[in-house]
Scaffold this motif. Structure first.
Motif, PDB file in Angstrom:
ATOM      1  N   CYS A  55       0.804  -1.224   0.000  1.00 54.30           N
ATOM      2  CA  CYS A  55       0.000   0.000   0.000  1.00 54.30           C
ATOM      3  C   CYS A  55       0.840   1.279   0.000  1.00 54.30           C
ATOM      4  O   CYS A  55       0.275   2.378   0.070  1.00 54.30           O
ATOM      5  N   PHE A  56       2.157   1.145  -0.072  1.00 54.60           N
ATOM      6  CA  PHE A  56       3.016   2.310  -0.233  1.00 54.60           C
ATOM      7  C   PHE A  56       3.594   2.287  -1.651  1.00 54.60           C
ATOM      8  O   PHE A  56       3.977   1.233  -2.157  1.00 54.60           O
ATOM      9  N   PHE A  57       3.656   3.450  -2.274  1.00 50.62           N
ATOM     10  CA  PHE A  57       4.020   3.511  -3.683  1.00 50.62           C
ATOM     11  C   PHE A  57       5.412   2.942  -3.966  1.00 50.62           C
ATOM     12  O   PHE A  57       5.621   2.290  -5.001  1.00 50.62           O
ATOM     13  N   ASP A  58       6.377   3.152  -3.060  1.00 48.82           N
ATOM     14  CA  ASP A  58       7.711   2.608  -3.326  1.00 48.82           C
ATOM     15  C   ASP A  58       7.707   1.089  -3.318  1.00 48.82           C
ATOM     16  O   ASP A  58       8.378   0.449  -4.132  1.00 48.82           O
ATOM     17  N   ASN A  59       6.918   0.484  -2.433  1.00 47.16           N
ATOM     18  CA  ASN A  59       6.784  -0.974  -2.437  1.00 47.16           C
ATOM     19  C   ASN A  59       6.043  -1.473  -3.663  1.00 47.16           C
ATOM     20  O   ASN A  59       6.366  -2.537  -4.220  1.00 47.16           O
ATOM     21  N   ILE A  60       5.023  -0.728  -4.078  1.00 49.69           N
ATOM     22  CA  ILE A  60       4.263  -1.109  -5.273  1.00 49.69           C
ATOM     23  C   ILE A  60       5.184  -1.173  -6.483  1.00 49.69           C
ATOM     24  O   ILE A  60       5.156  -2.144  -7.260  1.00 49.69           O
ATOM     25  N   ASN A  61       6.011  -0.158  -6.643  1.00 51.11           N
ATOM     26  CA  ASN A  61       6.936  -0.134  -7.781  1.00 51.11           C
ATOM     27  C   ASN A  61       7.953  -1.268  -7.687  1.00 51.11           C
ATOM     28  O   ASN A  61       8.253  -1.935  -8.693  1.00 51.11           O
ATOM     29  N   GLU A  62       8.478  -1.492  -6.490  1.00 52.25           N
ATOM     30  CA  GLU A  62       9.501  -2.515  -6.298  1.00 52.25           C
ATOM     31  C   GLU A  62       8.944  -3.912  -6.549  1.00 52.25           C
ATOM     32  O   GLU A  62       9.573  -4.734  -7.236  1.00 52.25           O
ATOM     33  N   LEU A  63       7.769  -4.183  -6.016  1.00 57.60           N
ATOM     34  CA  LEU A  63       7.177  -5.513  -6.186  1.00 57.60           C
ATOM     35  C   LEU A  63       6.751  -5.743  -7.633  1.00 57.60           C
ATOM     36  O   LEU A  63       6.887  -6.854  -8.159  1.00 57.60           O
ATOM     37  N   THR A  64       6.247  -4.715  -8.287  1.00 54.62           N
ATOM     38  CA  THR A  64       5.880  -4.832  -9.706  1.00 54.62           C
ATOM     39  C   THR A  64       7.098  -5.219 -10.540  1.00 54.62           C
ATOM     40  O   THR A  64       7.025  -6.114 -11.395  1.00 54.62           O
ATOM     41  N   ASP A  65       8.218  -4.558 -10.303  1.00 53.23           N
ATOM     42  CA  ASP A  65       9.441  -4.871 -11.040  1.00 53.23           C
ATOM     43  C   ASP A  65       9.894  -6.304 -10.775  1.00 53.23           C
ATOM     44  O   ASP A  65      10.324  -7.017 -11.705  1.00 53.23           O
ATOM     45  N   TYR A  66       9.774  -6.740  -9.537  1.00 53.95           N
ATOM     46  CA  TYR A  66      10.192  -8.116  -9.193  1.00 53.95           C
ATOM     47  C   TYR A  66       9.326  -9.135  -9.932  1.00 53.95           C
ATOM     48  O   TYR A  66       9.839 -10.104 -10.516  1.00 53.95           O
ATOM     49  N   ILE A  67       8.030  -8.914  -9.906  1.00 51.12           N
ATOM     50  CA  ILE A  67       7.121  -9.860 -10.571  1.00 51.12           C
ATOM     51  C   ILE A  67       7.385  -9.906 -12.071  1.00 51.12           C
ATOM     52  O   ILE A  67       7.433 -10.984 -12.676  1.00 51.12           O
ATOM     53  N   HIS A  68       7.602  -8.750 -12.683  1.00 53.94           N
ATOM     54  CA  HIS A  68       7.899  -8.726 -14.116  1.00 53.94           C
ATOM     55  C   HIS A  68       9.188  -9.479 -14.432  1.00 53.94           C
ATOM     56  O   HIS A  68       9.312 -10.104 -15.507  1.00 53.94           O
ATOM     57  N   SER A  69      10.140  -9.479 -13.509  1.00 53.43           N
ATOM     58  CA  SER A  69      11.404 -10.184 -13.735  1.00 53.43           C
ATOM     59  C   SER A  69      11.228 -11.692 -13.755  1.00 53.43           C
ATOM     60  O   SER A  69      12.088 -12.418 -14.273  1.00 53.43           O
ATOM     61  N   LEU A  70      10.132 -12.184 -13.200  1.00 50.98           N
ATOM     62  CA  LEU A  70       9.892 -13.628 -13.137  1.00 50.98           C
ATOM     63  C   LEU A  70       9.290 -14.179 -14.430  1.00 50.98           C
ATOM     64  O   LEU A  70       9.250 -15.398 -14.625  1.00 50.98           O
ATOM     65  N   ASN A  71       8.764 -13.283 -15.262  1.00 49.66           N
ATOM     66  CA  ASN A  71       8.134 -13.695 -16.518  1.00 49.66           C
ATOM     67  C   ASN A  71       7.009 -14.701 -16.271  1.00 49.66           C
ATOM     68  O   ASN A  71       6.945 -15.767 -16.884  1.00 49.66           O
ATOM     69  N   VAL A  72       6.118 -14.327 -15.360  1.00 49.73           N
ATOM     70  CA  VAL A  72       4.958 -15.162 -15.051  1.00 49.73           C
ATOM     71  C   VAL A  72       3.684 -14.427 -15.442  1.00 49.73           C
ATOM     72  O   VAL A  72       3.680 -13.204 -15.634  1.00 49.73           O
ATOM     73  N   SER A  73       2.593 -15.173 -15.536  1.00 51.25           N
ATOM     74  CA  SER A  73       1.284 -14.597 -15.784  1.00 51.25           C
ATOM     75  C   SER A  73       0.549 -14.472 -14.449  1.00 51.25           C
ATOM     76  O   SER A  73       0.269 -15.476 -13.792  1.00 51.25           O
ATOM     77  N   VAL A  74       0.271 -13.251 -14.045  1.00 51.64           N
ATOM     78  CA  VAL A  74      -0.425 -13.032 -12.771  1.00 51.64           C
ATOM     79  C   VAL A  74      -1.931 -13.163 -13.013  1.00 51.64           C
ATOM     80  O   VAL A  74      -2.524 -12.385 -13.758  1.00 51.64           O
ATOM     81  N   GLU A  75      -2.532 -14.150 -12.371  1.00 53.62           N
ATOM     82  CA  GLU A  75      -3.916 -14.526 -12.668  1.00 53.62           C
ATOM     83  C   GLU A  75      -4.932 -13.860 -11.747  1.00 53.62           C
ATOM     84  O   GLU A  75      -6.119 -13.796 -12.084  1.00 53.62           O
ATOM     85  N   GLY A  76      -4.501 -13.392 -10.595  1.00 52.85           N
ATOM     86  CA  GLY A  76      -5.473 -12.776  -9.698  1.00 52.85           C
ATOM     87  C   GLY A  76      -4.829 -12.250  -8.429  1.00 52.85           C
ATOM     88  O   GLY A  76      -3.781 -12.732  -7.998  1.00 52.85           O
ATOM     89  N   LYS A  77      -5.468 -11.219  -7.859  1.00 50.99           N
ATOM     90  CA  LYS A  77      -5.097 -10.693  -6.550  1.00 50.99           C
ATOM     91  C   LYS A  77      -6.216 -11.046  -5.576  1.00 50.99           C
ATOM     92  O   LYS A  77      -7.378 -10.669  -5.788  1.00 50.99           O
ATOM     93  N   LEU A  78      -5.884 -11.786  -4.526  1.00 49.86           N
ATOM     94  CA  LEU A  78      -6.844 -12.144  -3.497  1.00 49.86           C
ATOM     95  C   LEU A  78      -6.694 -11.126  -2.361  1.00 49.86           C
ATOM     96  O   LEU A  78      -5.718 -11.158  -1.617  1.00 49.86           O
ATOM     97  N   LEU A  79      -7.652 -10.206  -2.275  1.00 48.56           N
ATOM     98  CA  LEU A  79      -7.566  -9.112  -1.311  1.00 48.56           C
ATOM     99  C   LEU A  79      -8.551  -9.365  -0.175  1.00 48.56           C
ATOM    100  O   LEU A  79      -9.764  -9.353  -0.381  1.00 48.56           O
ATOM    101  N   SER A  80      -8.003  -9.556   0.995  1.00 51.46           N
ATOM    102  CA  SER A  80      -8.825  -9.883   2.143  1.00 51.46           C
ATOM    103  C   SER A  80      -8.892  -8.718   3.122  1.00 51.46           C
ATOM    104  O   SER A  80      -9.837  -7.946   3.118  1.00 51.46           O
ATOM    105  N   TYR A  81      -7.868  -8.583   3.941  1.00 55.52           N
ATOM    106  CA  TYR A  81      -7.868  -7.557   4.986  1.00 55.52           C
ATOM    107  C   TYR A  81      -7.241  -6.237   4.530  1.00 55.52           C
ATOM    108  O   TYR A  81      -7.408  -5.221   5.190  1.00 55.52           O
TER     109      TYR A  81
END
Length: 267
Positions: A55-81
């Motif tokens: 929920c902080f923009f610097d983490n959002i950018n960092e995690l987005t870059d990490y996920i893109h580096s994995l070359n995976v297909s992100v199928e869903g975000k399960l948002l609970s709390y």
């Protein structure tokens, strides 16, 4: 799989701890943000689901870059709390139960988001995504990744049977928790004892690194002690002082303040 059987990857702000189960991986993202948030990525056959959002923009950018580096297909975000952080992979569909939707968009979760937005300012992403798919309690599969949805009073917990893990909101074996009185303590104790009976290897929470059943036992003992201290306290002030004395190294004093208020609402 033990809780410390991971490969650690240092990122710019946060840290990624990767648990490799063979055909499935768990990426546990320690954000190091001001709320101590964790985000969990479950990867199988080059597909991924995400549990909670940063929920902080610097983490959002960092995690987005990490996920893109994995070359995976992100199928869903399960948002609970944690419903905040709409700018995190906005193209990925959001899954939630109806009560989690209410909690995040108009209930207690929304109130917390507004509070945090005021406290943290422009670095905090208070924007809220819409829920694309409603989840019912029970077993589901998202692109071949099997989970079991367990509805709670506020949102939902998630069992991940392929890695023998369960996701809940909070555990934290060596920090204070929000406990809304004796009845709530008993509910938590029963839940934790059910984890012991099920034999989960990992307990995942959105405010702590992965824990295990030894940590569950520690938390059960803590909750039992809270009940005893409350019985022998005359006020919220007495209660808080006694708990702090019993657990001098625990952090989360703000949670202890809230717990004291629940146990002694008229104080």
């Amino acid at each position: 799989m033990k809780k410390d059987d991971f490969k650690s990857i240092q990122l710019g702000k946060g840290e990624m701890n990767v648990y490799d189960f063979g055909n499935i991986k768990l990426h546990a993202y320690k954000t190091n943000d001001l709320l101590g948030d964790e985000v969990f990525l479950v990867e199988k056959n080059k597909k991924m689901i995400i549990i909670e959002s940063p929920c902080f923009f610097d983490n959002i950018n960092e995690l987005t870059d990490y996920i893109h580096s994995l070359n995976v297909s992100v199928e869903g975000k399960l948002l609970s709390y944690h419903m905040a952080g709409q700018t995190f992979l906005p193209e990925v569909p959001v899954y939630a139960t109806q009560n989690a939707d209410v909690y995040g968009h108009s209930g207690g979760g929304k109130a917390l988001i507004e509070k945090f937005s005021g406290l943290f300012g422009t670095g905090f992403d208070a924007s809220l995504p819409k829920v694309d798919y409603y989840l019912n309690e029970g077993k589901i599969s998202v692109s071949g990744i099997k989970v079991n949805i367990i509805q709670t009073s506020e949102a939902f917990d998630i069992e991940i049977p392929e890695i023998n893990a369960v996701y809940i909101h909070m555990l934290g074996h060596d920090c204070h928790s929000i406990v809304a009185g004796v009845g709530h303590a008993d509910v938590l104790i029963a839940q934790l004892n059910s984890f012991k009976k099920a034999g989960f290897q990992l307990i995942l929470t959105s405010h702590y690194t992965p824990e295990d059943l030894k940590d569950v036992e520690t938390k059960v003992n803590y909750l039992e002690e809270l009940k005893k201290i409350a019985l022998n306290s005359k006020s919220a002030t007495d209660f808080k002082a006694a708990v702090a004395e019993a657990y001098p190294e625990y952090n989360g004093e703000n949670y202890l303040d809230m717990t004291a208020g629940f146990f002694f609402p008229s104080a």
